[in-house]
Design an enzyme around this catalytic site. Structure first.
Site, PDB file in Angstrom:
ATOM      1  N   ARG A   1       0.855  -1.183   0.000  1.00 38.72           N
ATOM      2  CA  ARG A   1       0.000   0.000   0.000  1.00 38.72           C
ATOM      3  C   ARG A   1       0.894   1.238   0.000  1.00 38.72           C
ATOM      4  O   ARG A   1       1.564   1.524   1.001  1.00 38.72           O
ATOM      5  CB  ARG A   1      -0.900   0.010   1.244  1.00 38.72           C
ATOM      6  CG  ARG A   1      -1.678   1.289   1.366  1.00 38.72           C
ATOM      7  CD  ARG A   1      -2.516   1.404   2.636  1.00 38.72           C
ATOM      8  NE  ARG A   1      -3.110   2.734   2.633  1.00 38.72           N
ATOM      9  CZ  ARG A   1      -3.226   3.532   3.687  1.00 38.72           C
ATOM     10  NH1 ARG A   1      -2.822   3.133   4.874  1.00 38.72           N
ATOM     11  NH2 ARG A   1      -3.746   4.720   3.558  1.00 38.72           N
TER      12      ARG A   1
ATOM     13  N   HIS B   1      -3.246  10.811   0.531  1.00 37.04           N
ATOM     14  CA  HIS B   1      -2.699  10.617   1.873  1.00 37.04           C
ATOM     15  C   HIS B   1      -2.109  11.963   2.323  1.00 37.04           C
ATOM     16  O   HIS B   1      -0.919  12.082   2.587  1.00 37.04           O
ATOM     17  CB  HIS B   1      -1.660   9.494   1.888  1.00 37.04           C
ATOM     18  CG  HIS B   1      -1.417   8.906   3.253  1.00 37.04           C
ATOM     19  ND1 HIS B   1      -1.490   7.569   3.526  1.00 37.04           N
ATOM     20  CD2 HIS B   1      -1.114   9.493   4.441  1.00 37.04           C
ATOM     21  CE1 HIS B   1      -1.224   7.340   4.813  1.00 37.04           C
ATOM     22  NE2 HIS B   1      -0.993   8.506   5.388  1.00 37.04           N
TER      23      HIS B   1
ATOM     24  N   GLU C   1      -7.715   8.523   6.333  1.00 42.90           N
ATOM     25  CA  GLU C   1      -7.976   9.150   7.634  1.00 42.90           C
ATOM     26  C   GLU C   1      -8.534  10.560   7.574  1.00 42.90           C
ATOM     27  O   GLU C   1      -7.857  11.528   7.948  1.00 42.90           O
ATOM     28  CB  GLU C   1      -6.687   9.151   8.466  1.00 42.90           C
ATOM     29  CG  GLU C   1      -6.225   7.756   8.818  1.00 42.90           C
ATOM     30  CD  GLU C   1      -5.081   7.731   9.838  1.00 42.90           C
ATOM     31  OE1 GLU C   1      -4.562   8.798  10.185  1.00 42.90           O
ATOM     32  OE2 GLU C   1      -4.733   6.629  10.284  1.00 42.90           O
TER      33      GLU C   1
ATOM     34  N   ASN D   1      -7.202   1.545   9.932  1.00 44.28           N
ATOM     35  CA  ASN D   1      -5.886   1.830  10.511  1.00 44.28           C
ATOM     36  C   ASN D   1      -6.056   1.772  12.018  1.00 44.28           C
ATOM     37  O   ASN D   1      -6.798   2.568  12.597  1.00 44.28           O
ATOM     38  CB  ASN D   1      -5.402   3.241  10.145  1.00 44.28           C
ATOM     39  CG  ASN D   1      -5.234   3.436   8.641  1.00 44.28           C
ATOM     40  OD1 ASN D   1      -5.293   2.477   7.865  1.00 44.28           O
ATOM     41  ND2 ASN D   1      -5.017   4.671   8.232  1.00 44.28           N
TER      42      ASN D   1
ATOM     43  N   TYR E   1      -4.154   1.432  15.855  1.00 40.41           N
ATOM     44  CA  TYR E   1      -2.951   1.469  16.687  1.00 40.41           C
ATOM     45  C   TYR E   1      -3.250   1.289  18.179  1.00 40.41           C
ATOM     46  O   TYR E   1      -2.616   0.501  18.857  1.00 40.41           O
ATOM     47  CB  TYR E   1      -2.221   2.808  16.504  1.00 40.41           C
ATOM     48  CG  TYR E   1      -1.658   2.980  15.116  1.00 40.41           C
ATOM     49  CD1 TYR E   1      -0.396   2.498  14.796  1.00 40.41           C
ATOM     50  CD2 TYR E   1      -2.397   3.605  14.108  1.00 40.41           C
ATOM     51  CE1 TYR E   1       0.129   2.638  13.520  1.00 40.41           C
ATOM     52  CE2 TYR E   1      -1.890   3.735  12.826  1.00 40.41           C
ATOM     53  CZ  TYR E   1      -0.626   3.254  12.537  1.00 40.41           C
ATOM     54  OH  TYR E   1      -0.124   3.370  11.266  1.00 40.41           O
TER      55      TYR E   1
ATOM     56  N   GLU F   1      -3.411  -0.175   8.100  1.00 41.99           N
ATOM     57  CA  GLU F   1      -2.241   0.227   8.889  1.00 41.99           C
ATOM     58  C   GLU F   1      -2.318  -0.410  10.265  1.00 41.99           C
ATOM     59  O   GLU F   1      -3.389  -0.437  10.881  1.00 41.99           O
ATOM     60  CB  GLU F   1      -2.183   1.750   9.128  1.00 41.99           C
ATOM     61  CG  GLU F   1      -1.776   2.549   7.931  1.00 41.99           C
ATOM     62  CD  GLU F   1      -1.719   4.046   8.203  1.00 41.99           C
ATOM     63  OE1 GLU F   1      -1.485   4.457   9.357  1.00 41.99           O
ATOM     64  OE2 GLU F   1      -1.923   4.806   7.240  1.00 41.99           O
TER      65      GLU F   1
HETATM   66  C1  GCO Z   1      -1.922   7.814   8.494  1.00 38.12           C
HETATM   67  C2  GCO Z   1      -0.907   7.763   9.504  1.00 38.12           C
HETATM   68  C3  GCO Z   1       0.454   7.377   9.011  1.00 38.12           C
HETATM   69  C4  GCO Z   1       1.347   7.508  10.194  1.00 38.12           C
HETATM   70  C5  GCO Z   1       1.126   6.361  11.124  1.00 38.12           C
HETATM   71  C6  GCO Z   1       1.895   6.468  12.389  1.00 38.12           C
HETATM   72  O1  GCO Z   1      -2.563   8.772   8.503  1.00 38.12           O
HETATM   73  O2  GCO Z   1      -2.171   6.959   7.705  1.00 38.12           O
HETATM   74  O3  GCO Z   1      -0.809   9.031  10.052  1.00 38.12           O
HETATM   75  O4  GCO Z   1       0.779   8.161   7.923  1.00 38.12           O
HETATM   76  O5  GCO Z   1       2.650   7.612   9.845  1.00 38.12           O
HETATM   77  O6  GCO Z   1      -0.216   6.288  11.478  1.00 38.12           O
HETATM   78  O7  GCO Z   1       1.487   7.597  13.088  1.00 38.12           O
END
Ligand code: GCO
Length: 486
Positions: free
Chosen positions: A108, A152, A198, A324, A326, A387
C-alpha cells in the site's frame, strides 16, 4: 518518557524471555495464539508518498501543503522537511526488491497529487504519472500487488491557497478529476484503490489543532473538511467504477476505540461522544448514509451546506473498508470543553500500561473490539487492515537492528486479528505500518515505525529483526508455496 509495565506481556522480563527463546527473527511461537492465516489472505506493508519519496521538486512536481507546512519554523519537532525523506523516488527499485525479499503479497503506497497536477488542476505532468507507472511495473514484476491510496494528505498547495483546500467543495470535484487521470494511466494494471486516508486526522490535526498541514486552527473547519473529503471519496469512486468496473475501491479510516475514564455515567456519555466524533464520523456516512446523531445534534450549527444527493454519493457501496488501528484512548466529562463536553486522551496516567515510543498504549484486543463493532453495527463489510504497527527506539548495532518489542507487538496484534476472523469477521489482508522508517509528520524522522531501518545519512536500508520475523510469518503462512516473484 516511556513507561513500561513491570509484569505482563510487554514487561522487561517478558521481552528478555522473548529474546532468549530466539523468537526474534527466527521462530514465531510466542505463545500469543494462532498466527496461521487462511489462504488468499494478503500480507503487505504500507507507506505514504510524502513520508518516503523526497524529491520534492523533481521532474516538475508542484509543492504540497506538507512542503509548505514543514517550511514553517516550529512545525516539525526536528526542524526537518520532506525534501529527501527516504529518497524513495530515486530508490524505488531497491525498495521493491526489499519488499520481494520480505515476501510481501501486496504493497500500500500513495500517489502524490502534486506530482500529477503540479497546480492541483489544469496541466498534467506526464513525468509524475510515469514515476507511478514504473513503480507499478516494478511491483508487478516482483509479484506484489499494488494498492494505491489516492489522497494521503499531500494536497497541492495551490488548491489550499486559492480555494482553502478541503474547506471547499470544489477541491472534492478536482480530486475526482485527478483520480480519473491516474486511473486512466494505471487502471490497466492496478485493480485496488484506496480513495482517501484518515479524514478525521486530516480534519482535526490539520484544521482544528493545526499540528499538521495545512496548519489551520479553526474548529469551524472540522465538519466542512470531513464532509468534503467524504464527497471527494464518493465522486472518485464513481469515476473509478465508470472507467474500470472490475476494480475494487475502499477507504482507509483510523479507528481509535474510546473508553470511559471512570465508571461514572458522565464519562460513559463522553466516551460515546468521543467514539462518534473520531470513529463514526466517517464510518457512518460511508456505510449508512448519515452522520452520527450525537454529532449531528451537538454540532448542528457547524455542518457545511449540503446538497441533495451528497449522502447517497458518500454511501455508495464500497468494496472494502480499510482500518488503521494502533491504540485506544479514554474520555472524561469536562463541562468546559465547548460543545462536546468531553476530554479525550491517550496519555492518561494509568500505571502499568505498556506504551510505544509515541506514548500510545499497546492494546492488541482493539482488533477484536473494532471488528465486532463492524460486524454488529455495520453489516460485517470486507476489511483490510490498512495500517498497524509501532514506533520504538531502534538502533543499528553492526548490521542488525534488534527490535524485540516490535516483534512482540506485531505477534500479539496479529493473533488478536486472527481471533476476530474466527469470530466471523471478513478480514482479507493486513498492511503493516510501515515498510520502512520514514518521515513521521510533525515528528520528522525521529519516530521509527519501519520493519526496515533507514540510516538517513547514507540512505542504507537494513531489515530489522521484526522484518525477518514478518518474512518468516508470511513464508509459513504460505506453507512453503513459492512466492510469485521468487
Ligand atoms: C496515516 C498515519 C500514518 C502515520 C502512522 C503512524 O494517517 O495513515 O498518520 O501516515 O505515519 O499512522 O502515526
Amino acid at each position: 518518557m516511556e513507561r513500561r509495565a513491570a509484569t505482563g506481556p510487554g514487561s522487561r522480563e517478558a521481552i528478555a524471555g522473548l529474546e532468549r527463546k530466539g523468537a526474534v527473527g527466527g521462530g514465531m511461537d510466542q505463545g500469543e495464539g494462532d498466527l496461521s492465516f487462511p489462504e488468499g489472505f494478503l500480507f503487505g506493508a504500507a507507506t505514504a508518498a510524502f513520508q518516503i519519496e523526497g524529491a520534492s521538486e523533481a521532474d516538475g512536481k508542484g509543492p504540497s501543503i506538507w512542503d509548505a507546512f514543514t517550511r514553517r519554523a516550529g512545525s516539525v519537532r526536528t526542524g526537518e522537511n520532506g525534501d529527501i525523506a527516504c529518497d524513495h523516488y530515486h530508490r524505488y527499485r531497491e525498495d521493491v526488491s526489499l519488499m520481494a525479499e520480505l515476501g510481501l503479497d501486496a504493497y500500500r503506497g500513495s500517489i502524490a497529487w502534486p506530482r500529477i497536477y503540479p497546480e492541483g488542476r489544469g496541466r498534467v505532468n506526464p513525468a509524475g504519472l510515469d514515476f507511478y507507472s514504473r513503480l507499478t511495473d516494478a511491483l508487478l514484476a516482483a509479484g506484489i500487488e499494488p494498492f494505491f491510496t489516492l489522497f494521503h494528505w499531500d494536497l497541492p498547495q495551490r488548491l489550499q491557497r486559492e480555494l482553502g483546500g478541503f474547506r471547499s467543495r470544489e477541491t472534492a470535484a478536482l480530486f475526482a478529476d485527478y483520480v480519473e487521470t491516474v486511473v486512466r494511466a494505471l487502471g490497466d494494471r492496478v485493480r485496488r484503490w484506496i480513495t482517501i486516508n484518515e479524514p478525521w486526522e486530516f480534519a482535526f490535526f490539520g484544521h482544528v489543532l493545526g499540528e499538521q498541514a495545512p496548519g489551520v486552527r479553526n474548529p469551524l473547519a472540522y465538519l466542512p473538511v470531513i464532509h468534503n473529503l467524504l464527497l471527494a471519496h464518493g465522486l472518485a469512486l464513481e469515476r473509478i467504477r465508470a472507467l474500470r468496473p472490475k476494480s475494487e475501491v475502499g477507504v482507509a479510516l483510523s479507528y481509535t476505540p474510546i473508553f470511559p475514564a471512570t465508571e461514572s455515567a458522565r464519562d460513559a456519555w463522553s466516551a460515546a461522544v468521543g467514539n462518534a466524533f473520531m470513529n463514526h464520523i466517517s464510518l457512518k456516512p460511508l456505510l449508512k448514509g448519515r452522520y452520527p446523531e450525537l454529532i449531528a445534534r451537538r454540532l448542528r450549527l457547524f455542518f457545511p451546506r449540503m446538497e441533495r444527493g451528497d449522502l447517497e454519493l458518500i454511501s455508495r457501496p464500497l468494496d472494502f473498508v480499510g482500518i488503521n488501528y494502533y491504540s485506544r484512548e479514554r474520555a472524561s466529562y469536562r463541562w468546559y470543553v465547548p460543545f462536546l463536553r468531553s476530554w479525550i486522551t491517550g496519555r492518561d496516567s494509568a500505571e502499568g500500561v505498556e506504551r510505544t515510543a509515541m506514548g500510545w498504549e499497546v492494546w492488541p484486543e482493539g482488533f477484536g473490539h473494532i471488528l465486532s463493532v463492524l460486524r454488529k453495527d455495520y453489516g460485517n463489510p470486507p476489511v483490510y487492515i490498512t495500517e498497524n504497527g509501532a514506533a520504538f527506539v531502534d538502533s543499528l548495532v553492526g548490521d542488525r537492528v534488534h527490535d524485540p518489542r516490535r516483534v512482540s507487538f506485531l505477534a500479539r496484534y496479529l493473533a488478536a486479528l486472527r481471533r476476530s476472523m474466527e469470530e466471523g469477521s471478513d478480514v482479507r489482508g493486513y498492511f503493516l505500518w510501515s515498510l520502512m522508517d520514514n518521515f513521521e509528520w510533525s515528528y520528522g524522522t525521529e519516530k521509527r515505525f519501519g520493519i526496515v531501518y533507514v540510516d538517513y545519512p547514507s540512505q542504507r536500508r537494513i531489515i530489522k529483526d521484526s522484518g525477518l520475523w514478518y518474512r518468516d510469518l508470511i513464508r509459513r503462512s504460505r506453507g512453503g508455496r513459492a512466492h510469485a516473484g521468487g
